[in-house]
Scaffold this motif. Structure first.
Motif, PDB file in Angstrom:
ATOM      1  N   GLY A 278       0.822  -1.196   0.000  1.00 51.38           N
ATOM      2  CA  GLY A 278       0.000   0.000   0.000  1.00 51.38           C
ATOM      3  C   GLY A 278       0.855   1.244   0.000  1.00 51.38           C
ATOM      4  N   THR A 279       0.315   2.330   0.502  1.00 48.62           N
ATOM      5  CA  THR A 279       1.018   3.603   0.513  1.00 48.62           C
ATOM      6  C   THR A 279       1.331   4.005   1.946  1.00 48.62           C
ATOM      7  N   ALA A 280       2.570   4.462   2.157  1.00 45.73           N
ATOM      8  CA  ALA A 280       2.958   4.934   3.479  1.00 45.73           C
ATOM      9  C   ALA A 280       2.310   6.284   3.757  1.00 45.73           C
ATOM     10  N   ALA A 281       2.270   6.653   5.014  1.00 42.75           N
ATOM     11  CA  ALA A 281       1.675   7.929   5.398  1.00 42.75           C
ATOM     12  C   ALA A 281       2.489   9.088   4.819  1.00 42.75           C
ATOM     13  N   THR A 282       1.789  10.029   4.220  1.00 45.72           N
ATOM     14  CA  THR A 282       2.435  11.245   3.705  1.00 45.72           C
ATOM     15  C   THR A 282       2.132  12.450   4.587  1.00 45.72           C
ATOM     16  N   SER A 283       1.156  12.327   5.471  1.00 41.63           N
ATOM     17  CA  SER A 283       0.844  13.393   6.422  1.00 41.63           C
ATOM     18  C   SER A 283       0.323  12.755   7.700  1.00 41.63           C
ATOM     19  N   HIS A 284       0.434  13.514   8.786  1.00 44.70           N
ATOM     20  CA  HIS A 284      -0.025  13.028  10.083  1.00 44.70           C
ATOM     21  C   HIS A 284      -0.902  14.078  10.736  1.00 44.70           C
ATOM     22  N   SER A 285      -1.801  13.606  11.552  1.00 46.30           N
ATOM     23  CA  SER A 285      -2.705  14.493  12.278  1.00 46.30           C
ATOM     24  C   SER A 285      -2.620  14.193  13.764  1.00 46.30           C
ATOM     25  N   LEU A 286      -2.926  15.200  14.547  1.00 47.32           N
ATOM     26  CA  LEU A 286      -3.013  15.058  15.991  1.00 47.32           C
ATOM     27  C   LEU A 286      -4.474  14.980  16.404  1.00 47.32           C
ATOM     28  N   LEU A 287      -4.752  14.140  17.365  1.00 50.75           N
ATOM     29  CA  LEU A 287      -6.103  14.004  17.906  1.00 50.75           C
ATOM     30  C   LEU A 287      -6.015  14.190  19.414  1.00 50.75           C
ATOM     31  N   GLY A 288      -6.883  15.024  19.939  1.00 51.05           N
ATOM     32  CA  GLY A 288      -6.901  15.223  21.369  1.00 51.05           C
ATOM     33  C   GLY A 288      -8.297  15.360  21.916  1.00 51.05           C
TER      34      GLY A 288
END
Length: 501
Positions: free
Chosen positions: A174-184
């Motif tokens: 598949g495809t690796a992560a290109t962006s990340h998000s924070l969850l709080g």
């Protein structure tokens, strides 16, 4: 074999593992779940059961206990899309999205599985799995000690970093992560400082979801650390929210902080001999559309009755291959849909013409309905091997929860499916003795009934998961041969019936 500890070993007590345990115990299969965490999760990863999940749960008589605790939204989640997706008029008996915390869903499923006789071993970490022609052997540790469990089959429901998948040598392309998000999950010092929904600023956007006593915030992590699994701090989330909005919004009392990426991967195969995968162990995808919990339940319902029939020896082993054949394409569709929603949600002016086109298209009720059914899985149609799939629109799809008028009174199809057996419906006015004769050798409930809401349907073979395997219209058009469909999808009778005919 008497030296087995259990028929099926399930690794992971999340939604997929718990739902699978419910299905296996319904069929009388001894089932052991092992879970590395000692306690149930305190924080919900998601909040939604979609319409298809509720339809599937209804086929086991389980939907009502979830609906009683949740709140209803009349549309499907549609992040990134320019219009809402109403569920009214779609092919479902539950035209709403149910808001309910995932950890509560897991708690209800766990209670049901344990009440049905499943064994749950918490605080047990899997180290190795080996298989031969007849048995799977798993080595685990708990409280510093070691334990071995022998089973006929093992199912990895142990998440995106699945130990079972890795040990089995199943590729995860598949495809690796290109962006990340924070969850709080946090508390706003000033509840009026940030409206619910999406707020945009010079540095990005913040999505705020109201929860009882707190708010869930999601925003991009523009500079994720080299270790993507490093703990998220309140200061890190605070800085990201302030940078996105271009102003300070004070956050306090963090309940749960985490980070996630937009990776999309799918197991190359869902089965390797006596080892199978379900849920996040089989596929990971961006969280757009809140579909993760729902596709996990879908995997489990598809696999459970097939695995039970093979364990009991009433169906041949190749039946398990149809689990991959049916659920792998469904998983690929989910990966494609979630990736598309992530792309559409980007604040990129180059996407404006596409968003404008979608807006104009989705104002048409038929187009809106089609996309809604696609994103929620309501249009799921399995290839059941029929010669003439155009014979009836139910073929391969989840049969509606029909209102059936029998000589004993009115029942719903969901009530007939609650026992987990296939159902053969004769829907003509007169008793169809040919159906009973054809099904005599199979563990099938044969029901004669009238169905005024669907006068064109003459007879339907419904698999235990609620999908139609064979359909005959009142005009006599049939989707292939009933005997062939019975042999392919129905267990041989091994005991006398108490129900059906």
């Amino acid at each position: 074999m008497t030296d087995r500890d259990t028929d099926v070993l399930i690794v992971g007590a999340g939604p997929a593992g718990l739902m699978l345990a419910c299905e296996l115990r319904l069929a009388g299969v001894s089932t052991t779940l092992v879970e590395r965490d000692r306690q149930r999760p305190r924080h919900p990863r998601g909040f939604n059961l979609n319409a298809r999940s509720l339809d599937l749960l209804a086929r086991r008589g389980l939907a009502d206990m979830f609906v009683a605790e949740g709140w209803r939204a009349p549309h499907a989640p549609s992040p990134g899309l320019p219009v809402e997706l109403p569920l009214a008029g779609t092919t479902t008996g539950h035209p709403f999205t149910l808001g309910i915390p995932q950890n509560r869903v897991e708690e209800l499923l766990e209670d049901h599985a344990l009440a049905a006789g499943a064994e749950l071993l918490r605080g047990h970490r899997l180290h190795t799995v080996e298989q031969d022609d007849t048995t799977v052997t798993a080595a685990l540790t708990a409280d510093g000690g070691e334990r071995t469990i022998r089973a006929a089959y093992a199912v990895g429901c142990d998440g995106g970093r699945s130990t079972v998948r890795k040990i089995a040598g199943i590729a995860f392309p598949g495809t690796a992560a290109t962006s990340h998000s924070l969850l709080g999950d946090v508390v706003l010092a000033d509840p009026d400082a940030l409206p619910f929904g999406v707020s945009t600023g010079p540095g990005g956007s913040v999505f705020a979801i109201p929860r009882p006593g707190y708010v869930r915030l999601i925003t991009e992590d523009p500079h994720p650390p080299a270790d993507r699994h490093a703990p998220v701090t309140l200061d890190r989330l605070q800085a990201a929210v302030d940078d996105a909005l271009g102003r300070h919004v004070a956050l306090t009392d963090p309940l749960w902080l985490t980070r996630f990426g937009d990776a999309a991967r799918q197991a190359a195969r869902y089965r390797s001999g006596r080892i199978l995968l379900a849920g996040d162990a089989a596929h990971i995808h961006p969280p757009a559309g809140a579909i993760g919990l729902n596709i996990a339940l879908d995997d489990a319902v598809n696999l459970g009755w097939k695995l039970a029939a093979v364990v009991h020896g009433t169906m041949p082993d190749p039946l398990l291959d149809t689990y991959h054949d049916e659920r792998h394409p469904a998983g690929a569709d989910v990966l494609a849909a979630t990736r598309a929603q992530i792309i559409l949600g980007r604040p990129d002016p180059a996407l404006d013409p596409l968003k404008d086109l979608l807006t104009r298209l989705l104002t048409r009720p038929e187009a809106n309905r089609a996309l809604t059914e696609t994103l929620t899985g309501l249009d799921t149609r399995y290839d059941v091997g029929a010669a003439a799939p155009e014979a009836h629109p139910w073929l391969g799809r989840l049969v509606p929860d029909l209102n059936l008028h029998t000589s004993a009174g009115a029942i719903r199809l969901s009530a007939a499916l609650a026992a987990g057996r296939p159902v053969l419906l004769g829907l003509t006015a007169a008793s169809d003795r040919g159906l009973a004769a054809a099904a005599r050798s199979y563990d099938v409930a044969v029901i004669d009934a009238r169905c005024p809401d669907h006068p064109g349907a003459g007879a339907v073979l419904v698999r235990p998961d609620g999908h139609a395997a064979w359909v005959r219209t009142t005009a006599g058009d049939a989707s292939g041969d009933l005997d062939t469909a019975l042999r392919r999808w129905c267990a041989r009778r091994i005991r006398s019936d108490a129900g059906g005919r």
